[in-house]
Design a protein around this motif. Structure first.
Motif, PDB file in Angstrom:
ATOM      1  N   GLY A 129       4.302  -2.932   4.276  1.00 35.90           N
ATOM      2  CA  GLY A 129       3.996  -3.889   3.348  1.00 35.90           C
ATOM      3  C   GLY A 129       3.455  -4.587   4.391  1.00 35.90           C
ATOM      4  O   GLY A 129       2.483  -5.406   3.169  1.00 35.90           O
ATOM      5  N   ARG A 130       3.349  -4.920   5.403  1.00 35.56           N
ATOM      6  CA  ARG A 130       1.894  -5.448   6.299  1.00 35.56           C
ATOM      7  C   ARG A 130       1.160  -5.117   6.491  1.00 35.56           C
ATOM      8  O   ARG A 130       0.531  -6.006   6.896  1.00 35.56           O
ATOM      9  CB  ARG A 130       3.156  -6.183   7.533  1.00 35.56           C
ATOM     10  CG  ARG A 130       4.389  -6.727   7.401  1.00 35.56           C
ATOM     11  CD  ARG A 130       5.344  -7.389   8.806  1.00 35.56           C
ATOM     12  NE  ARG A 130       6.285  -7.793   9.259  1.00 35.56           N
ATOM     13  CZ  ARG A 130       7.366  -8.197  10.160  1.00 35.56           C
ATOM     14  NH1 ARG A 130       6.949  -7.360  10.721  1.00 35.56           N
ATOM     15  NH2 ARG A 130       7.710  -8.855   9.887  1.00 35.56           N
ATOM     16  N   ILE A 131       0.767  -4.119   7.208  1.00 34.52           N
ATOM     17  CA  ILE A 131      -0.434  -3.034   6.629  1.00 34.52           C
ATOM     18  C   ILE A 131      -0.968  -3.461   5.755  1.00 34.52           C
ATOM     19  O   ILE A 131      -2.293  -3.981   5.974  1.00 34.52           O
ATOM     20  CB  ILE A 131       0.065  -1.652   7.430  1.00 34.52           C
ATOM     21  CG1 ILE A 131       0.613  -1.732   8.671  1.00 34.52           C
ATOM     22  CG2 ILE A 131      -1.867  -0.545   6.877  1.00 34.52           C
ATOM     23  CD1 ILE A 131       0.911   0.174   8.420  1.00 34.52           C
ATOM     24  N   PHE A 132      -0.585  -3.364   4.661  1.00 32.22           N
ATOM     25  CA  PHE A 132      -0.748  -3.460   2.855  1.00 32.22           C
ATOM     26  C   PHE A 132      -1.355  -4.754   2.737  1.00 32.22           C
ATOM     27  O   PHE A 132      -2.662  -5.581   2.224  1.00 32.22           O
ATOM     28  CB  PHE A 132      -0.215  -2.764   2.464  1.00 32.22           C
ATOM     29  CG  PHE A 132      -1.162  -2.364   0.696  1.00 32.22           C
ATOM     30  CD1 PHE A 132      -1.654  -1.304   0.684  1.00 32.22           C
ATOM     31  CD2 PHE A 132      -0.810  -2.951  -0.427  1.00 32.22           C
ATOM     32  CE1 PHE A 132      -2.589  -0.966  -0.333  1.00 32.22           C
ATOM     33  CE2 PHE A 132      -1.561  -3.214  -1.313  1.00 32.22           C
ATOM     34  CZ  PHE A 132      -2.458  -2.084  -1.945  1.00 32.22           C
ATOM     35  N   GLU A 133      -0.351  -5.907   2.761  1.00 32.61           N
ATOM     36  CA  GLU A 133      -0.714  -6.758   2.944  1.00 32.61           C
ATOM     37  C   GLU A 133      -2.247  -7.546   3.720  1.00 32.61           C
ATOM     38  O   GLU A 133      -3.016  -8.742   3.579  1.00 32.61           O
ATOM     39  CB  GLU A 133       0.152  -8.062   2.972  1.00 32.61           C
ATOM     40  CG  GLU A 133       0.685  -9.290   2.617  1.00 32.61           C
ATOM     41  CD  GLU A 133       1.926 -10.029   2.471  1.00 32.61           C
ATOM     42  OE1 GLU A 133       2.015 -10.196   3.334  1.00 32.61           O
ATOM     43  OE2 GLU A 133       2.634  -9.805   1.646  1.00 32.61           O
ATOM     44  N   LEU A 192      -3.966  -5.867   4.846  1.00 38.23           N
ATOM     45  CA  LEU A 192      -5.948  -5.536   4.179  1.00 38.23           C
ATOM     46  C   LEU A 192      -6.082  -6.226   2.814  1.00 38.23           C
ATOM     47  O   LEU A 192      -7.463  -6.883   3.296  1.00 38.23           O
ATOM     48  CB  LEU A 192      -5.436  -4.247   3.990  1.00 38.23           C
ATOM     49  CG  LEU A 192      -5.228  -2.696   5.497  1.00 38.23           C
ATOM     50  CD1 LEU A 192      -5.121  -2.015   4.305  1.00 38.23           C
ATOM     51  CD2 LEU A 192      -6.908  -2.965   6.206  1.00 38.23           C
ATOM     52  N   ILE A 193      -5.225  -6.875   2.244  1.00 33.84           N
ATOM     53  CA  ILE A 193      -5.250  -7.944   0.895  1.00 33.84           C
ATOM     54  C   ILE A 193      -5.829  -8.675   1.952  1.00 33.84           C
ATOM     55  O   ILE A 193      -6.690  -9.063   1.497  1.00 33.84           O
ATOM     56  CB  ILE A 193      -3.862  -7.639   0.633  1.00 33.84           C
ATOM     57  CG1 ILE A 193      -3.547  -6.167  -0.254  1.00 33.84           C
ATOM     58  CG2 ILE A 193      -4.700  -9.085  -0.762  1.00 33.84           C
ATOM     59  CD1 ILE A 193      -2.294  -6.667  -0.775  1.00 33.84           C
ATOM     60  N   TYR A 194      -5.083  -9.299   2.594  1.00 32.62           N
ATOM     61  CA  TYR A 194      -5.291 -10.942   2.969  1.00 32.62           C
ATOM     62  C   TYR A 194      -7.220 -10.554   3.469  1.00 32.62           C
ATOM     63  O   TYR A 194      -8.002 -11.654   3.339  1.00 32.62           O
ATOM     64  CB  TYR A 194      -4.487 -11.280   4.096  1.00 32.62           C
ATOM     65  CG  TYR A 194      -4.316 -12.547   4.428  1.00 32.62           C
ATOM     66  CD1 TYR A 194      -4.932 -13.933   4.157  1.00 32.62           C
ATOM     67  CD2 TYR A 194      -4.984 -12.474   6.029  1.00 32.62           C
ATOM     68  CE1 TYR A 194      -4.641 -14.653   4.694  1.00 32.62           C
ATOM     69  CE2 TYR A 194      -5.026 -13.854   6.237  1.00 32.62           C
ATOM     70  CZ  TYR A 194      -5.424 -14.984   6.014  1.00 32.62           C
ATOM     71  OH  TYR A 194      -5.462 -16.501   6.407  1.00 32.62           O
ATOM     72  N   ARG A 195      -7.180  -9.979   4.477  1.00 37.01           N
ATOM     73  CA  ARG A 195      -8.513  -9.743   4.972  1.00 37.01           C
ATOM     74  C   ARG A 195      -9.756  -9.711   3.824  1.00 37.01           C
ATOM     75  O   ARG A 195     -10.644 -10.302   4.108  1.00 37.01           O
ATOM     76  CB  ARG A 195      -8.856  -8.309   5.934  1.00 37.01           C
ATOM     77  CG  ARG A 195      -7.906  -9.055   7.702  1.00 37.01           C
ATOM     78  CD  ARG A 195      -7.827  -7.668   8.291  1.00 37.01           C
ATOM     79  NE  ARG A 195      -9.008  -8.208   8.997  1.00 37.01           N
ATOM     80  CZ  ARG A 195      -9.466  -7.415   9.895  1.00 37.01           C
ATOM     81  NH1 ARG A 195      -8.469  -6.919  11.063  1.00 37.01           N
ATOM     82  NH2 ARG A 195     -11.392  -7.825  10.991  1.00 37.01           N
ATOM     83  N   PHE A 196      -9.800  -8.770   2.742  1.00 38.18           N
ATOM     84  CA  PHE A 196     -10.743  -8.271   2.105  1.00 38.18           C
ATOM     85  C   PHE A 196     -11.146  -9.587   1.160  1.00 38.18           C
ATOM     86  O   PHE A 196     -11.701  -9.304   0.518  1.00 38.18           O
ATOM     87  CB  PHE A 196     -10.071  -6.668   0.958  1.00 38.18           C
ATOM     88  CG  PHE A 196     -10.595  -5.920   1.374  1.00 38.18           C
ATOM     89  CD1 PHE A 196     -11.457  -5.083   2.260  1.00 38.18           C
ATOM     90  CD2 PHE A 196      -9.092  -4.784   1.583  1.00 38.18           C
ATOM     91  CE1 PHE A 196     -11.793  -4.078   3.090  1.00 38.18           C
ATOM     92  CE2 PHE A 196      -9.793  -3.899   2.279  1.00 38.18           C
ATOM     93  CZ  PHE A 196     -10.651  -2.886   2.746  1.00 38.18           C
ATOM     94  N   ASP A 224       2.286  -2.329  -3.812  1.00 40.76           N
ATOM     95  CA  ASP A 224       3.014  -3.027  -2.978  1.00 40.76           C
ATOM     96  C   ASP A 224       4.189  -2.893  -2.443  1.00 40.76           C
ATOM     97  O   ASP A 224       4.681  -3.098  -1.896  1.00 40.76           O
ATOM     98  CB  ASP A 224       2.109  -4.626  -2.479  1.00 40.76           C
ATOM     99  CG  ASP A 224       2.248  -5.848  -1.350  1.00 40.76           C
ATOM    100  OD1 ASP A 224       2.700  -4.685  -0.459  1.00 40.76           O
ATOM    101  OD2 ASP A 224       3.224  -6.782  -1.798  1.00 40.76           O
ATOM    102  N   PHE A 225       3.908  -3.005  -4.127  1.00 40.70           N
ATOM    103  CA  PHE A 225       5.729  -2.844  -4.204  1.00 40.70           C
ATOM    104  C   PHE A 225       6.530  -1.897  -3.876  1.00 40.70           C
ATOM    105  O   PHE A 225       7.533  -1.279  -3.258  1.00 40.70           O
ATOM    106  CB  PHE A 225       6.449  -3.707  -5.916  1.00 40.70           C
ATOM    107  CG  PHE A 225       6.452  -4.612  -6.462  1.00 40.70           C
ATOM    108  CD1 PHE A 225       6.252  -6.117  -5.853  1.00 40.70           C
ATOM    109  CD2 PHE A 225       7.658  -4.981  -7.673  1.00 40.70           C
ATOM    110  CE1 PHE A 225       6.184  -7.316  -6.026  1.00 40.70           C
ATOM    111  CE2 PHE A 225       7.867  -6.476  -7.795  1.00 40.70           C
ATOM    112  CZ  PHE A 225       7.127  -7.678  -6.557  1.00 40.70           C
ATOM    113  N   LEU A 226       5.394  -0.351  -4.513  1.00 41.04           N
ATOM    114  CA  LEU A 226       5.788   0.954  -4.236  1.00 41.04           C
ATOM    115  C   LEU A 226       6.005   1.029  -2.161  1.00 41.04           C
ATOM    116  O   LEU A 226       6.736   1.476  -1.750  1.00 41.04           O
ATOM    117  CB  LEU A 226       4.980   1.783  -4.304  1.00 41.04           C
ATOM    118  CG  LEU A 226       5.087   2.041  -6.183  1.00 41.04           C
ATOM    119  CD1 LEU A 226       3.900   3.019  -6.269  1.00 41.04           C
ATOM    120  CD2 LEU A 226       6.322   2.831  -6.412  1.00 41.04           C
TER     121      LEU A 226
END
Length: 694
Positions: free
Chosen positions: A161-165, A167-171, A262-264
């Motif tokens: 979740g942290r990895i994905f989040e 990436l979302i934050y940086r994008f 993100d939920f998955l």
């Protein structure tokens, strides 16, 4: 790569491979779904064969095949019935694109939903045309996103979740021109979460099952941040964590796909993220929640769903979501607020934090939809407080924003009170602007703001009011109509300009001969009226008790409609402040002059700290009128027919909140000597510049 930061950075660098074939703002359309696919593919390794066997055995034979396949996948909503998987896709590089589509088609319904909203099948074709597909697969093969193995390797749900989040934050930061549409700055979310959950809240005990809802969840950052914060509190206080269920809805397809992904990846139930417009497609019509937070779009137009919302308002009233009223069509902020309030628990406390611009605070006068919504909230004692934030915090707007905190079960000390916190100066300038975002709130600052709020104590940046302090009663103040009269030629000439008089020589008949007859008769009537009026005095008469009887007597024989009489009166009269008032047509008193009509907002309760302390805390509209209006306009009166529907008393009740008014601090002007000195200095600088140019 066991470190989530290193993994996130590696994936971020993969995006550089898209340069030239993709715009930077398009990178997440490829990278985010690839991250999801890599994680899910590795997560399905242990159950892939069982799912494939179940598919081959029961496909086309069972109606409810999904439940069988879920069971084969270890009761997981993630499975794939295709014969392909990551390594097998790479083994057949010439057919990678075709096989990948086959692979995507084999995913479970929840994953299909994500793929469709990402529109990833279209990206497959585009990547294949650019010869990028095998390159991307090779790079993502280097990343281990497998769930934890027995040897301790792999990535757990929290790290994933942290990895994905990250990436979302940086994008979103990188694409600041569109980020604000579905992404709220991290520090704002963390402040909202701290306002939503007081650390001493007994509800946060791990034994309680908590529900959190966001009707405009964007990429889901608020929901996941809220859950992490609750678990942090629970671990610190109770050394264990409890169940926290997250629910969201999102209208933007890409943001929805990101949130559901993100939920998955975090092990949340993906079915608790629904797609659609919260106004017209309520994803949770029967659900109620303990905690809610949201950042709905500012000033969103609701024209597209106007019919649905108005129908619910008119047919269901308070049994529906919008019973308190409808705001203007170009700003649905208070519709969001009503919607989210409709999800409050009936039996238990529900707390809400929502981001608004300034419009919902004061737009709309008494009796308007906006004011009625504010009245409904405040009179039910649900508004706990409002926090004014610094401007230039968001990526796509620099306007001032406010956090509304609502609670349907206020604590005893907060009952009947509304707290205002002025946090506009709690920020620091960013080294580099991101779109409209030039300011940021530091960790120390948002913690201090939250502490000020929860302390509930009056100070320089915090004021506490009674609910009634924001209410007022709007009265209609009338003044008499004063006219002078004359039948002078120039006024008689104005008769032709009056539509009511001109209509006498018009016809609605269909036949041409009938029309001509009507018009001729009308012209004859007009001429007769004008000849009769010429017999009236040309001198100016200022007393209506003299000219009105003369006019009535002159026109009596013509048996005219009231609209024609009014047209004639309008042509022959002029407003005259020195004339006598025109008597009322019915009853006692005078006819009001619409051009002199005014309105006064009479506070329901005067706050002594803001007003003259000699004024009583509460007073009726007549006392106010006698003190504030009558001494200055002696012939004015209150229109007592202008009443509030709810209490039947004179004047409409309204509510508004103005931060500038409550926190304004007078700054005396500089002394004249200082101003003069500055002017002289500027003149010298200008003269010097002119001399240099010459």
């Amino acid at each position: 790569m066991s470190n989530f930061q290193a993994t996130a950075d590696f994936i971020w660098n993969i995006a550089d491979l898209l340069r030239g074939d993709y715009l930077r703002r398009e990178y997440p359309d490829v990278i985010l779904p690839m991250v999801v696919l890599r994680r899910l593919d590795q997560a399905m390794e242990n159950t892939r064969q069982a799912v494939r066997k179940a598919w081959e055995k029961y496909h086309g034979k069972l109606e409810n095949l999904d439940s069988v396949l879920r069971a084969a996948a270890g009761d997981s909503p993630v499975y794939n019935t295709s014969e392909y998987y990551w390594r097998r896709l790479l083994d057949d590089r010439p057919n990678l694109a075709q096989n990948l589509i086959n692979y995507l088609n084999g995913f479970s319904p929840d994953v299909q939903d994500i793929i469709e909203k990402f529109d990833f099948r279209r990206q497959v074709s585009r990547l294949n045309t650019a010869n990028l597909l095998p390159i991307l697969f090779d790079e993502f093969t280097k990343i281990d996103l497998h769930p934890p193995r027995e040897d301790g390797s792999g990535v757990n749900n929290l790290e994933m979740g942290r990895i994905f989040e990250h990436l979302i934050y940086r994008f979103n930061q990188d694409n600041n021109e569109t980020a604000g549409e579905h992404f709220t700055p991290r520090e704002v979310i963390r402040l909202m979460v701290r306002l939503l959950f007081p650390e001493d809240d007994p509800t946060l005990h791990p034994d309680n099952i908590l529900t959190i809802y966001d009707p405009a969840c964007g990429t889901g950052g608020m929901l996941t941040e809220a859950k992490e914060y609750i678990h942090d509190i629970q671990i610190r206080k109770y050394q264990t964590i409890g169940q926290v269920h997250l629910f969201g809805q999102e209208i933007n397809p890409t943001a929805f796909a990101v949130a559901k992904s993100d939920f998955l990846l975090k092990g949340e139930d993906p079915r608790r993220i629904t797609f659609g417009n919260s106004f017209s497609e309520d994803g949770y019509p029967a659900s109620r929640f303990r905690y809610m937070l949201s950042n709905p779009p500012f000033g969103v137009d609701w024209k597209k769903v106007e019919y649905i919302i108005k129908r619910e308002y008119e047919t269901q009233g308070f049994d529906g979501r919008f019973g308190a009223g409808l705001p203007r069509i170009n700003d649905g902020s208070l519709l969001f607020l009503q919607h989210i309030l409709s999800k409050r628990s009936k039996e238990e406390p529900s707390r809400i934090v929502i981001v608004f611009n300034g419009s919902p605070l004061f737009t709309g006068d008494a009796g308007s939809g906006e004011s009625n919504i504010r009245r409904w909230i405040i009179e039910n004692d649900w508004l706990e407080g409002i926090v004014a934030l610094p401007d230039q915090l968001f990526y796509n707007t620099g306007i001032s924003t406010y956090l509304w905190v609502l609670n349907n079960r206020k604590s005893n000390k907060r009952k009947g009170k509304i707290q205002l916190v002025n946090a506009v100066n709690f920020y620091q300038k960013m080294r580099k602007s991101l779109g409209n975002k030039r300011n940021e709130i530091t960790e120390e600052q948002y913690k201090e703001i939250a502490n000020i709020y929860h302390a509930f104590s009056t100070g320089d940046n915090c004021l506490i009011f009674d609910n009634e302090d924001f209410g007022f009663r709007r009265i209609k103040v009338e003044r008499p109509l004063r006219l002078n009269f004359s039948a002078a030629p120039e006024r008689l000439a104005r008769l032709s300009e009056q539509s009511g008089f001109a209509a006498l020589a018009e016809s609605k008949k269909k036949k041409e001969e009938d029309q001509k007859a009507d018009i001729e008769a009308g012209k004859a009537l007009q001429e007769g009226i004008i000849n009769a009026l010429k017999q009236l005095p040309e001198k100016v008469i200022t007393d209506p008790k003299q000219f009105l009887p003369l006019l009535d007597k002159t026109l009596k024989s013509f048996k005219l409609k009231e609209s024609v009489k009014n047209a004639i009166l309008k042509a022959l009269t002029e407003r005259d402040e020195n004339a006598e008032p025109v008597p009322a047509k019915k009853g006692e008193g005078y006819e009001p002059d619409p051009e002199l009509r005014d309105y006064e907002n009479v506070p329901l309760q005067w706050a002594p700290s803001l007003y003259d302390e000699s004024v009583p805390l509460k007073e009726n509209v007549y006392d106010y009128f006698a003190r504030e209006v009558k001494p200055y306009i002696s012939d004015a009166w209150i229109d007592e027919k202008f009443k509030d529907e709810k209490d039947g008393k004179t004047g409409l009740i309204g509510y508004e909140i103005s931060f500038n008014r409550y926190f304004y601090k007078y700054q005396p002007p500089e002394p004249l000597e200082v101003i003069e000195e500055k002017i002289l200095k500027l003149e010298e600088e200008i003269a010097a510049l002119l001399k240099v140019q010459v």
